[in-house]
Design a protein around this motif. Structure first.
Motif: not given
Length: 246
Positions: A69-92, A115-118
């Motif tokens: 992600y760009d610097a303005s979003w890297d490490g900012k995600t605190l919640s997510a919604k997967n509204n697709t037909a695919l599996w979503s994978c998020v990584y540290v 503590p690992f994903f916040n």
């Protein structure tokens, strides 16, 4: 015997029922609060800077996997919604590396209390099955040797463009000072011989029995995690037969 009949007007009964029906609606709030994640569009992975789908929202279609992600979003995600037909994978880590979480199609997830994903999520991808979350080999272009800083094709990837080395005349690459790879995919039509020295030479010694081993070979089309014995790869060459390895 006197029989007393009580007559109830039909109009009065209907009026009473209507009054009761209308009063039930009067107790409902005029504007109900939206449900968490209710604003996430269809066929979209929505990442939020707040918990329960609050804060700033970033949208990604089911074809938009991002290795960083760009610097303005890297490490900012605190919640997510997967509204697709695919599996979503998020990584540290960037490059689909480090710890990971998976989100089933249609589900949401929270990271603020983990503590690992916040405040640590740095990449994501959308895949047809959960098993695809645990590998990253698919990033390697055709007719290239790709090395990765983590196991199973995850982490930062280096794409090696085959070139003829002027000293050895072999079709290969020297890695210089870059980090030694932990996994590799050979997408060329030749076999690959990996070496511990940048000069396409050297051998590995097994600490258990002091036995020496030459080149670590990955056959054409194969992908693999580098065994611990062969840690410290610094160069490779492409050969027509494994007997050509130095």
């Amino acid at each position: 015997m006197t029989i007393t009949r009580t007559h109830i007007r039909r109009g009065s009964l209907i009026t009473a029922l209507l009054a009761l029906f209308c009063s039930a609606f009067l107790v409902l709030p005029a504007n109900a609060d939206p449900l968490p994640f209710d604003d996430c569009p269809a066929n979209t992975l929505c990442l939020y800077s707040g918990t329960a789908g609050t804060g700033e929202r970033r949208d990604f279609t089911d074809a938009q996997s991002l290795e960083s992600y760009d610097a303005s979003w890297d490490g900012k995600t605190l919640s997510a919604k997967n509204n697709t037909a695919l599996w979503s994978c998020v990584y540290v880590d960037a490059g689909y590396g480090g710890r990971l979480q998976t989100i089933k199609p249609g589900n949401d997830d929270e990271y603020a209390t983990d503590p690992f994903f916040n405040g640590t999520i740095s990449s994501h991808k959308l895949v047809p099955s959960r098993a695809h979350c645990f590998t990253g080999y698919e990033r390697c272009p055709d007719n290239r040797v790709c090395t990765f800083t983590q196991e199973r094709g995850r982490g930062a990837m280096t794409v090696h463009l085959p070139a003829t080395d002027p000293a050895t005349k072999n079709y290969g690459n020297s890695y210089g000072t870059e980090a030694a790879p932990k996994s590799v995919w050979n997408r060329t039509q030749k076999h690959v011989c990996f070496y511990p020295e940048p000069t396409y030479t050297g051998s590995w010694t097994d600490p258990a029995d002091q036995k020496k081993y030459g080149a670590f070979v990955v056959l054409r089309g194969d992908s693999t995690t580098v065994p611990a014995l062969y840690a410290g790869i610094r160069s490779h060459e492409l050969v027509n037969g494994t007997s050509e390895c130095q």
